[in-house]
Design a protein around this motif. Structure first.
Motif, PDB file in Angstrom:
ATOM      1  N   TYR B 223      30.947 -34.223 -17.108  1.00  0.00           N
ATOM      2  CA  TYR B 223      30.819 -33.609 -15.937  1.00  0.00           C
ATOM      3  C   TYR B 223      30.685 -31.971 -15.974  1.00  0.00           C
ATOM      4  CZ  TYR B 223      33.809 -37.644 -14.300  1.00  0.00           C
ATOM      5  OH  TYR B 223      34.310 -38.748 -14.171  1.00  0.00           O
ATOM      6  N   ASP B 224      29.873 -31.415 -15.057  1.00  0.00           N
ATOM      7  CA  ASP B 224      29.878 -29.973 -15.105  1.00  0.00           C
ATOM      8  C   ASP B 224      30.493 -29.498 -13.856  1.00  0.00           C
ATOM      9  OD1 ASP B 224      28.827 -27.238 -15.124  1.00  0.00           O
ATOM     10  OD2 ASP B 224      27.109 -27.723 -15.803  1.00  0.00           O
ATOM     11  N   MET B 225      31.590 -28.720 -13.957  1.00  0.00           N
ATOM     12  CA  MET B 225      32.405 -28.188 -13.128  1.00  0.00           C
ATOM     13  C   MET B 225      31.725 -27.497 -11.852  1.00  0.00           C
ATOM     14  SD  MET B 225      35.445 -25.682 -13.893  1.00  0.00           S
ATOM     15  CE  MET B 225      34.672 -24.036 -13.636  1.00  0.00           C
ATOM     16  N   ARG B 226      30.431 -26.997 -12.114  1.00  0.00           N
ATOM     17  CA  ARG B 226      29.926 -26.218 -11.254  1.00  0.00           C
ATOM     18  C   ARG B 226      28.816 -27.121 -10.352  1.00  0.00           C
ATOM     19  NH1 ARG B 226      27.200 -22.522 -15.790  1.00  0.00           N
ATOM     20  NH2 ARG B 226      26.431 -24.433 -16.060  1.00  0.00           N
ATOM     21  N   GLY B 227      28.578 -28.391 -10.960  1.00  0.00           N
ATOM     22  CA  GLY B 227      27.697 -29.307 -10.385  1.00  0.00           C
ATOM     23  C   GLY B 227      28.320 -30.116  -9.077  1.00  0.00           C
ATOM     24  N   SER B 228      27.640 -30.802  -8.530  1.00  0.00           N
ATOM     25  CA  SER B 228      28.357 -31.706  -7.449  1.00  0.00           C
ATOM     26  C   SER B 228      28.342 -33.025  -7.812  1.00  0.00           C
ATOM     27  CB  SER B 228      27.150 -31.556  -6.155  1.00  0.00           C
ATOM     28  OG  SER B 228      25.948 -31.987  -6.634  1.00  0.00           O
ATOM     29  N   ALA B 229      27.707 -33.415  -8.968  1.00  0.00           N
ATOM     30  CA  ALA B 229      27.833 -34.824  -9.325  1.00  0.00           C
ATOM     31  C   ALA B 229      27.920 -35.105 -10.677  1.00  0.00           C
ATOM     32  CB  ALA B 229      26.396 -35.634  -8.943  1.00  0.00           C
ATOM     33  N   PRO B 230      28.701 -36.175 -11.296  1.00  0.00           N
ATOM     34  CA  PRO B 230      28.619 -36.053 -12.832  1.00  0.00           C
ATOM     35  C   PRO B 230      27.410 -36.143 -13.455  1.00  0.00           C
ATOM     36  CG  PRO B 230      29.844 -37.906 -11.645  1.00  0.00           C
ATOM     37  CD  PRO B 230      29.109 -37.280 -10.647  1.00  0.00           C
ATOM     38  N   LEU B 231      27.440 -35.758 -14.930  1.00  0.00           N
ATOM     39  CA  LEU B 231      25.873 -35.524 -15.486  1.00  0.00           C
ATOM     40  C   LEU B 231      25.517 -36.617 -16.306  1.00  0.00           C
ATOM     41  CD1 LEU B 231      27.026 -32.124 -17.449  1.00  0.00           C
ATOM     42  CD2 LEU B 231      25.362 -32.547 -15.434  1.00  0.00           C
ATOM     43  N   ARG B 232      26.455 -37.356 -16.836  1.00  0.00           N
ATOM     44  CA  ARG B 232      25.992 -38.781 -17.722  1.00  0.00           C
ATOM     45  C   ARG B 232      27.234 -39.552 -17.838  1.00  0.00           C
ATOM     46  NH1 ARG B 232      22.246 -35.314 -19.379  1.00  0.00           N
ATOM     47  NH2 ARG B 232      20.193 -36.313 -19.628  1.00  0.00           N
ATOM     48  N   LYS B 233      26.820 -40.725 -18.395  1.00  0.00           N
ATOM     49  CA  LYS B 233      27.753 -41.748 -18.760  1.00  0.00           C
ATOM     50  C   LYS B 233      27.319 -42.859 -19.703  1.00  0.00           C
ATOM     51  CE  LYS B 233      30.165 -45.115 -15.869  1.00  0.00           C
ATOM     52  NZ  LYS B 233      30.210 -46.005 -14.645  1.00  0.00           N
ATOM     53  N   VAL B 234      28.056 -43.017 -20.767  1.00  0.00           N
ATOM     54  CA  VAL B 234      27.589 -43.818 -21.868  1.00  0.00           C
ATOM     55  C   VAL B 234      28.673 -44.763 -22.098  1.00  0.00           C
ATOM     56  CG1 VAL B 234      28.609 -42.647 -23.819  1.00  0.00           C
ATOM     57  CG2 VAL B 234      26.977 -44.043 -24.168  1.00  0.00           C
ATOM     58  N   ILE B 235      28.307 -46.085 -21.824  1.00  0.00           N
ATOM     59  CA  ILE B 235      29.540 -47.238 -22.045  1.00  0.00           C
ATOM     60  C   ILE B 235      29.550 -48.018 -23.279  1.00  0.00           C
ATOM     61  CG2 ILE B 235      29.767 -49.469 -20.889  1.00  0.00           C
ATOM     62  CD1 ILE B 235      28.299 -48.618 -18.381  1.00  0.00           C
ATOM     63  N   LEU B 236      30.634 -48.112 -23.564  1.00  0.00           N
ATOM     64  CA  LEU B 236      30.711 -48.661 -25.311  1.00  0.00           C
ATOM     65  C   LEU B 236      31.341 -50.138 -25.020  1.00  0.00           C
ATOM     66  CD1 LEU B 236      31.798 -45.277 -25.250  1.00  0.00           C
ATOM     67  CD2 LEU B 236      32.254 -46.064 -27.696  1.00  0.00           C
ATOM     68  N   LYS B 237      31.626 -50.644 -25.954  1.00  0.00           N
ATOM     69  CA  LYS B 237      32.229 -52.030 -26.175  1.00  0.00           C
ATOM     70  C   LYS B 237      33.514 -52.097 -25.515  1.00  0.00           C
ATOM     71  CE  LYS B 237      29.126 -54.951 -28.822  1.00  0.00           C
ATOM     72  NZ  LYS B 237      28.792 -55.206 -30.202  1.00  0.00           N
ATOM     73  N   LEU B 238      34.364 -51.329 -26.010  1.00  0.00           N
ATOM     74  CA  LEU B 238      35.891 -51.312 -25.515  1.00  0.00           C
ATOM     75  C   LEU B 238      36.262 -50.221 -25.061  1.00  0.00           C
ATOM     76  CD1 LEU B 238      37.348 -53.304 -28.565  1.00  0.00           C
ATOM     77  CD2 LEU B 238      36.986 -54.062 -26.125  1.00  0.00           C
ATOM     78  N   LYS B 239      37.342 -49.872 -24.464  1.00  0.00           N
ATOM     79  CA  LYS B 239      37.695 -48.871 -23.899  1.00  0.00           C
ATOM     80  C   LYS B 239      38.054 -47.859 -24.727  1.00  0.00           C
ATOM     81  CE  LYS B 239      42.133 -48.482 -22.087  1.00  0.00           C
ATOM     82  NZ  LYS B 239      42.937 -48.248 -21.415  1.00  0.00           N
ATOM     83  N   SER B 240      37.986 -46.539 -24.230  1.00  0.00           N
ATOM     84  CA  SER B 240      38.189 -45.325 -25.014  1.00  0.00           C
ATOM     85  C   SER B 240      39.446 -44.903 -24.592  1.00  0.00           C
ATOM     86  CB  SER B 240      37.089 -44.252 -25.046  1.00  0.00           C
ATOM     87  OG  SER B 240      36.068 -44.546 -25.199  1.00  0.00           O
ATOM     88  N   ASN B 241      40.544 -44.415 -25.451  1.00  0.00           N
ATOM     89  CA  ASN B 241      41.816 -44.226 -25.014  1.00  0.00           C
ATOM     90  C   ASN B 241      41.950 -42.636 -24.820  1.00  0.00           C
ATOM     91  OD1 ASN B 241      42.938 -46.687 -24.734  1.00  0.00           O
ATOM     92  ND2 ASN B 241      43.063 -46.873 -27.064  1.00  0.00           N
ATOM     93  N   ALA B 242      41.082 -41.913 -25.653  1.00  0.00           N
ATOM     94  CA  ALA B 242      41.226 -40.411 -25.628  1.00  0.00           C
ATOM     95  C   ALA B 242      40.338 -39.658 -26.230  1.00  0.00           C
ATOM     96  CB  ALA B 242      42.663 -39.928 -26.463  1.00  0.00           C
ATOM     97  N   LEU B 243      40.091 -38.405 -25.942  1.00  0.00           N
ATOM     98  CA  LEU B 243      38.911 -37.792 -26.276  1.00  0.00           C
ATOM     99  C   LEU B 243      39.331 -36.427 -26.824  1.00  0.00           C
ATOM    100  CD1 LEU B 243      35.996 -37.925 -23.911  1.00  0.00           C
ATOM    101  CD2 LEU B 243      36.786 -35.689 -24.657  1.00  0.00           C
ATOM    102  N   ALA B 244      38.519 -35.764 -27.649  1.00  0.00           N
ATOM    103  CA  ALA B 244      38.694 -34.461 -28.334  1.00  0.00           C
ATOM    104  C   ALA B 244      37.445 -33.841 -28.282  1.00  0.00           C
ATOM    105  CB  ALA B 244      39.749 -34.425 -29.482  1.00  0.00           C
ATOM    106  N   TRP B 245      37.575 -32.421 -27.997  1.00  0.00           N
ATOM    107  CA  TRP B 245      36.178 -31.690 -28.181  1.00  0.00           C
ATOM    108  C   TRP B 245      36.330 -30.721 -29.601  1.00  0.00           C
ATOM    109  CZ3 TRP B 245      31.939 -31.575 -25.397  1.00  0.00           C
ATOM    110  CH2 TRP B 245      31.823 -32.191 -24.104  1.00  0.00           C
ATOM    111  N   ASN B 246      35.204 -30.723 -30.274  1.00  0.00           N
ATOM    112  CA  ASN B 246      35.379 -29.828 -31.615  1.00  0.00           C
ATOM    113  C   ASN B 246      35.272 -28.398 -31.228  1.00  0.00           C
ATOM    114  OD1 ASN B 246      34.620 -28.521 -33.918  1.00  0.00           O
ATOM    115  ND2 ASN B 246      33.360 -30.322 -34.644  1.00  0.00           N
ATOM    116  N   PRO B 247      36.252 -27.692 -31.413  1.00  0.00           N
ATOM    117  CA  PRO B 247      36.576 -26.294 -31.198  1.00  0.00           C
ATOM    118  C   PRO B 247      35.324 -25.463 -31.973  1.00  0.00           C
ATOM    119  CG  PRO B 247      38.235 -26.923 -32.783  1.00  0.00           C
ATOM    120  CD  PRO B 247      37.494 -28.130 -32.394  1.00  0.00           C
ATOM    121  N   MET B 248      34.636 -25.966 -32.749  1.00  0.00           N
ATOM    122  CA  MET B 248      33.565 -24.956 -33.580  1.00  0.00           C
ATOM    123  C   MET B 248      32.405 -25.364 -33.152  1.00  0.00           C
ATOM    124  SD  MET B 248      34.693 -22.663 -35.340  1.00  0.00           S
ATOM    125  CE  MET B 248      36.299 -21.778 -34.996  1.00  0.00           C
ATOM    126  N   GLU B 249      32.101 -26.487 -32.822  1.00  0.00           N
ATOM    127  CA  GLU B 249      30.782 -26.968 -32.451  1.00  0.00           C
ATOM    128  C   GLU B 249      30.746 -27.300 -31.031  1.00  0.00           C
ATOM    129  OE1 GLU B 249      27.885 -27.185 -34.506  1.00  0.00           O
ATOM    130  OE2 GLU B 249      29.194 -26.936 -36.362  1.00  0.00           O
TER     131      GLU B 249
END
Lengths: 629, 361
Positions: B223-249
C-alpha cells in the motif's frame, strides 16, 4: 624545461541585455558579448537567427545623429530572455567555470612537477614482482557471463596488487647478502679460509674455528632451524650441544654406545640420537627423555619441522615416521631396498628421499606404501642426495664419481659433472650454494643448478675425512663434522641475509621461544597432507566432485515404495510413545535403504542386459527397416 | 679481493629494555615460508573449531508474564528498554541491563495483538482483540502512565499496528487496513482488497509512506499511504505469518511463510522472490532484520531461532533450548548485538547475535 605559464583565469563580463536594432529590423548588435554568444551557441536545425527571435516589443524610440549628420531613429527593445535561453546561458557559465578549474589544476600539477622529478609510484623491477607471485595468472576461459569474467578480473587485480606490495617491502630489509669477488686474474678457488679470516671483521673471523676432538670418532653435525645451536654426535658416543656463536655449552654427554646420527627436534630443547640399538631422545641438559624401541638400528634420521614428524631409515631397509608431538608412530614401511644410509628431505614439500646401492633414488610420503617417485640416477650406488631449499633442484652423487643435478619438476637431468672421487656428503645452502665433501676436501660450488659450473667457488682441505656437512641457516657458515672433530668454515654469500622473525628467529628470547613452540603446535600439519605438490589442499577436488554428482544423479530417479510396519508393543511401560515412533522410523528407513540398493543394482544389470541384447539381435541392414511403434 | 660476510649486530635485533616491545624483522620471501597453503588451512580449521568452542549465545531470560508473549517493541532511543505484550492483555516494560520488569499495566481485555513505539520515544501504541487502540505514555525511566493518553475505538478486531517513521500516522490492520493520525478518532484512510483479513502490517523504514501487509488469502499486499487504493498483491502457495523490511535497502522485504521458508522480495518486482531461505522444519512465525541490513533472524513453530544472511539460502546459526517452546516473536536489538525472542512459555530470552562474541557479560 620550457616555461609553460598558464594565464590566470579572468571572468568575462556579461552585460548584454539589449539589442539595438535599426528601423527596418536588420540586426545591428555591436556588443562584443553577444558576438561571443553567437559563436558558442549551438546551431539548432531550423532555428531562426538570434535577433529576430529575441525581441518582443519596442519600449521606446531613440533618435540619434549619424556620422553624416543625418537623423536616424532607433527602436530600443527589451529582450525577454526565455527559459531555454537562460538555461543555455547557465550551462555555458558552468562550462567556463569548469574550464577555469581545469586550468587551475593543471597549473598546480605543473608547479608540483617542477619540484618532484619522479612523479607517481616508484617502479618495481619485474623479477622482484615475479619472486612474490604465487601460482599462475588467472585465465579467463570458460566463463559464460560478463559478471563471471568481471569477478575473475577483479581477483587477478587483487593478486597482482598483493605481489606488488610484497615486492615493495624489500625496502625495509636490513641486511645485505655476503659476497666474494676475486681480483683480476685470480680465482676465488685459490682463496683459503685463513685468508678470508684475516680480511673480514672480528665477529666474522670468529665464525671460522675448529674443535679438535680426536678421541670419539667421526662427528655428525646438525644445526637448529634458526641456526643458533649446534649438535654434534661422535660415533664413539660423544654427544654435545653448544650455542656456537657464543661458544656456550648446553650439554655434553657420552651415551656409551655407537651413535649413528643426531638431529635436533623442533627447538633447541630436545634432540634425538640414533644409537646402536634404539633411538633416544634427550633434553637440552643431556637428560634422557625417551627411548624409542620402535626405531631400532636407525642409520639416518630427518625431522620434518612443520609436521612434527621424525623420519628414520634403518639398516634393515625399514622407513618409519614418528609424530613427535603426540609420540605415536604414524607410518612404517619396509622398503625392500636393503640398507638405507642415504637420506634427505625436500624442504618445500616434506617428502623424504632415499638413495640406494642400485643407483636408484626413491621418494616417500607417510600415506603410501610404495615410493611416490622412483628414479634411476646412477649406474652404481648413490653416495649422497641433497635437495635445494625451494625444492626445485636435486643433486646426487654416486660411487661412479659423477655428480648430477636434476630438475625436480620434470625429473630430468640438467647437468652431470665428473669429480675425482664420489662425494660422500652434500648440502645445499639457503642461497643455492652446493657443498660437497670428498674425502678430506670440502668444495663449495656456486650456481651449480642453473648453469654449468667450471670450478668450485671455494675449497678447503681438512686433516681427516668428512663425515657430515650442513650449512648454518641465516649465516655465511658451513659446519663440517670430520674424524677428528668439527670445523666451521666461512662461505660468503651462503646464508639468507634477512630472516623472518615470525618463522625462525636466531635472537629469540626464552619467552619468544615458548610462544613459538605453542604456535608451531597449533599449526602442525597432519601427516596425510604431505603431497608432491604442497598446495594441493587449495585446489578443487574435481575427481571427488564428479563422483558425488554422478552418485546423486543415480539416486534421483528411484521412488521407494510405501512402507508398512507396526511395532510390537511391549508390556508395562517399556514401550514409551516416543521410543515406539523412533523404532518405527528406524525400521522403515532400513527397509527403504535395502530397496533402493536392490533397485540400483537391478538398474545397472538391467542396462547391461539391454545393451547386450541390443548387440545380439539385429542385422546390419536392420537400420533400413521401417520402425514399427 | 672484495669480501663481505654476513654479520649481524645483535643490538639491532634485541630490545634495549624490558619495557620495550620485541623487535620482529620480517621478510615476505615465499621461500622462507614453506607450506603456506596447508598451514593456512590448519589455522582456519582451528579458528572455526575455537569459534564453536566459545559459542555461548544465551544471555538470560526475562520472566514475569503470566501468559504467552505475543508481541515485542523496541524503544527507538533507549537500547535497554523493551516493551512486551502477552496473551492476557498485559503490557510490561523491561530493563534489559538488569533483566527486570520496570512497570506493567493491564492494557487490554483480550490479547494484546499489536505493539509499536512512536518514533519520538515518548509513547507507544497497543491494539487488542477488544477492538481498541490505546496510546500509552512512557517516561525516561520506563514507567508507563496507567491511564492511556488516547483510546481509539474500532468496529472490528485489530490484528497488528505499526507507526510510520517519517509521518505522524500509524496503521492498523484487521478486516481492512486503516491509516490513522493520532489526533483523529476515525481512520484517515482505509484500504480493502477482497474480503480477507490482513494480519500483519509494516511500514517501510526508508520510504516511509509505503506499507506492506500479509493477508489470510496467502497474499502479500503493498500500500501507499498517500494513495486511495492498494498498490499490488502477490499470492504465494501458503500463508505468510510475518513481514520485515530491510532497514538498509529501501525496496527489500522478507516474509516468513507457513511453508517453513522465508522469501525475500524486491518491492518493485514481486513476480519472483530475490531469495528463498530454507532451513526451518516448521512454520516460520516471525522475522526481524538486523540494523545493518545484512542479516535477519526468524523464529519458528519448531522452537528454534535461526539467523540468515540476507543473500544466502541457508542459515548461519540456530539457537534453541530445551525450555523454549514455540517462538512467537523475535527482535534484533538496535545496537546489532542482541536478539530477543518471545515464546509461548511466557519467557522472553536474550541471546547474543554472534554466539562467540566477547561481550563482557
Amino acid at each position: 624545461m620550457e616555461a609553460n605559464v598558464t594565464k590566470p583565469f579572468v571572468k568575462k563580463k556579461q552585460n548584454m541585455k539589449r539589442y539595438f536594432m535599426e528601423g527596418d529590423g536588420k540586426e545591428l548588435s555591436t556588443n562584443k558579448a553577444s558576438k561571443d554568444m553567437k559563436k558558442h551557441s549551438p546551431e539548432k536545425k531550423g532555428s531562426k537567427p538570434i535577433g529576430e527571435k529575441r525581441f518582443k516589443k519596442p519600449i521606446k524610440m531613440r533618435t540619434y545623429s549619424d556620422k553624416d549628420g543625418q537623423q536616424k531613429t532607433q527602436q530600443v527593445f527589451k529582450i525577454d530572455i526565455s527559459k531555454t535561453e537562460r538555461h543555455r546561458k547557465w550551462q555555458m557559465k558552468k562550462q567556463r567555470q569548469a574550464q577555469g578549474e581545469q586550468r587551475k589544476l593543471q597549473h598546480r600539477k605543473h608547479m608540483r612537477e617542477q619540484q618532484d622529478p619522479f612523479p607517481g609510484d616508484a617502479p618495481i623491477p619485474k623479477e622482484r614482482i615475479q619472486k612474490y607471485e604465487r601460482g599462475e595468472h588467472i585465465k579467463d576461459t570458460g566463463t559464460r557471463t560478463g559478471q563471471g569474467s568481471r569477478k575473475l578480473a577483479e581477483q587477478e587485480k587483487k593478486l597482482q596488487f598483493a605481489a606488488r606490495q610484497a615486492a615493495r617491502t624489500e625496502i625495509l630489509l636490513h641486511e645485505e647478502a655476503g659476497f666474494l669477488e676475486a681480483d683480476e686474474g685470480e680465482d676465488t678457488t685459490s682463496i683459503t679460509q685463513h685468508d678470508l679470516a684475516g680480511v673480514v671483521d672480528i665477529t666474522s673471523a670468529q665464525k671460522f674455528f675448529e674443535l679438535k676432538l680426536p678421541d670419539f670418532g667421526p662427528y655428525s653435525v646438525n644445526y637448529t632451524r634458526n641456526g643458533r645451536f649446534l649438535l654434534m654426535g661422535g660415533v664413539k658416543g660423544h654427544v654435545a650441544a653448544i650455542d656456537w656463536m657464543t661458544k656456550k655449552l648446553l650439554c655434553e654427554v657420552n651415551v656409551m654406545e655407537t651413535v649413528n646420527d643426531v638431529k635436533w627436534l623442533h627447538q633447541e630443547t630436545m634432540f634425538a640420537v640414533a644409537q646402536r640399538q634404539w633411538t633416544y631422545m634427550y633434553d637440552n641438559q643431556g637428560i634422557e627423555l625417551h627411548c624409542l624401541k620402535k626405531l631400532d638400528c636407525v642409520l639416518r634420521m630427518e625431522f620434518l619441522p612443520f609436521h612434527f614428524l621424525l623420519a628414520s631409515a634403518n639398516s634393515k631397509g625399514y622407513l618409519s615416521y614418528i609424530d613427535v608431538s603426540i609420540g605415536e608412530k604414524v607410518a612404517g614401511y619396509s622398503t625392500q631396498m636393503g640398507r638405507l644410509d642415504v637420506m634427505c628431505q625436500n624442504p618445500s614439500n616434506a617428502i623424504v628421499t632415499l638413495g640406494h646401492s642400485g643407483g636408484t633414488v626413491t621418494m616417500w610420503c607417510p600415506k603410501l606404501k610404495e615410493p611416490v617417485v622412483k628414479m634411476l640416477c646412477h649406474q652404481s650406488g648413490v653416495r649422497s642426495v641433497a635437495i635445494e631449499q625451494a625444492g626445485q633442484y636435486m643433486a646426487t652423487s654416486g660411487i661412479d664419481r659423477t655428480l648430477k643435478i636434476w630438475d625436480l619438476r620434470t625429473y630430468k637431468m640438467l647437468h652431470s659433472y665428473k669429480v675425482p672421487m664420489g662425494a660422500g656428503q652434500m648440502a645445499f645452502s639457503q642461497q643455492g650454494l652446493l657443498a660437497t665433501g670428498m674425502g678430506n676436501i670440502v668444495q663449495v660450488y656456486k650456481d651449480s643448478c642453473r648453469q654449468e659450473v667450471k670450478a668450485p667457488y671455494l675449497t678447503h682441505n681438512l686433516t681427516s675425512s668428512v663425515r657430515s656437512l650442513q650449512f648454518c641457516p641465516y649465516e655465511d657458515v658451513l659446519g663440517v663434522g670430520h674424524s677428528t672433530g668439527f670445523s666451521s668454515l666461512i662461505i660468503p654469500g651462503a646464508g639468507e641475509a634477512n630472516f623472518d622473525a615470525l618463522e625462525s628467529n636466531p635472537y629469540q628470547t626464552k619467552q619468544q621461544r615458548k610462544e613459538a613452540e605453542v604456535k608451531m603446535l597449533l599449526e602442525k600439519i597432519p601427516s596425510d597432507m604431505i603431497h608432491l605438490d604442497s598446495s594441493m589442499i587449495v585446489q578443487v577436488d574435481k575427481k571427488g566432485l564428479q563422483e558425488t554428482i554422478e552418485e546423486h544423479n543415480k539416486i534421483k530417479y528411484l521412488k521407494p515404495q510405501k512402507m508398512e510396519y507396526e511395532p510390537r508393543y511391549k508390556a508395562k511401560g517399556k514401550s514409551r510413545g516416543q521410543k515406539v515412533v523412533q523404532q518405527k522410523k528406524g525400521v522403515i528407513e532400513e527397509q527403504k535403504r535395502e530397496i533402493i540398493k536392490e533397485a540400483l543394482v537391478e538398474k545397472q544389470t538391467g542396462n547391461r542386459a539391454k545393451e547386450v541384447n541390443k548387440h545380439r539381435q539385429g542385422n546390419v541392414l536392420d537400420r533400413f527397416k521401417r520402425k514399427v511403434d | 679481493m672484495k669480501v663481505k660476510v654476513l654479520s649481524r649486530n645483535p643490538d639491532n635485533y634485541l630490545r634495549e629494555t624490558k619495557r620495550d616491545i620485541h623487535k620482529v624483522p620480517r621478510n615476505y620471501d615465499p621461500t622462507l615460508h614453506p607450506f603456506e597453503a596447508p598451514r593456512e588451512y590448519i589455522r582456519a580449521l582451528n579458528a572455526t573449531k575455537l569459534e564453536r568452542v566459545f559459542a555461548k549465545p544465551f544471555i538470560g531470560s526475562l520472566d514475569g508474564h503470566r501468559d504467552g508473549v505475543n508481541c515485542l517493541a523496541k524503544h527507538p532511543h533507549q537500547l535497554s528498554t523493551l516493551v512486551s505484550g502477552s496473551y492476557d492483555g498485559e503490557v510490561k516494560v523491561w530493563d534489559l541491563t538488569r533483566r527486570e520488569c520496570i512497570s506493567s499495566i493491564q492494557a487490554h481485555d483480550g490479547f494484546v495483538q499489536g505493539l509499536c513505539a512512536v518514533p519520538d520515544g515518548s509513547s507507544f501504541l497497543t491494539c487488542g482483540t477488544d477492538k481498541t487502540v490505546k496510546q500509552w505514555s512512557i517516561n525516561e525511566e520506563g514507567r508507563i502512565n496507567p491511564e492511556p493518553v488516547v483510546t481509539l475505538l474500532g468496529k472490528t478486531v485489530f490484528q497488528q499496528i505499526d507507526h510510520s517513521l517519517g509521518h505522524n500516522s500509524f496503521a492498523t490492520c484487521g478486516e481492512q487496513v486503516d491509516i490513522w493520525e493520532v489526533d483523529r478518532a476515525e481512520p484517515v484512510r482505509s484500504f480493502t482488497w477482497g474480503v480477507d483479513t490482513v494480519h500483519a502490517i509494516k511500514f517501510n523504514p526508508i520510504e516511509t509512506h509505503i506499507l506492506a501487509g500479509c493477508a489470510v488469502d496467502r497474499s502479500i499486499l503493498l500500500y501507499d499511504m498517500r494513495g486511495s487504493a492498494p498498490l499490488r498483491k502477490v499470492i504465494l502457495k501458503l500463508k505468510s505469518n510475518a513481514l520485515a523490511w530491510n532497514p538498509m535497502e529501501a525496496f527489500i522485504f522478507t516474509v516468513a511463510n507457513e511453508d517453513y521458508n522465508l522469501y525475500t522480495f524486491d518491492m518493485r518486482k514481486l513476480s519472483m522472490p530475490l531469495n528463498i531461505h530454507k532451513d526451518h522444519i516448521s512454520a516460520v512465525l516471525d522475522v526481524d532484520y538486523s540494523p545493518t541490513g545484512k542479516e535477519f533472524v526468524s523464529g519458528s513453530f519448531d522452537k528454534t531461532l535461526r539467523i540468515f544472511p540476507y543473500d544466502k539460502g541457508h542459515s548461519r546459526e540456530v539457537y534453541h533450548t530445551k525450555r523454549m517452546q514455540r517462538v512467537s516473536v523475535v527482535k534484533w536489538s538496535l545496537d546489532n548485538k542482541y536478539l530477543l525472542s518471545g515464546s509461548m512459555e511466557m519467557n522472553i530470552r536474550v541471546w547474543k547475535a554472534r554466539a562467540s562474541e566477547k561481550l563482557g557479560i
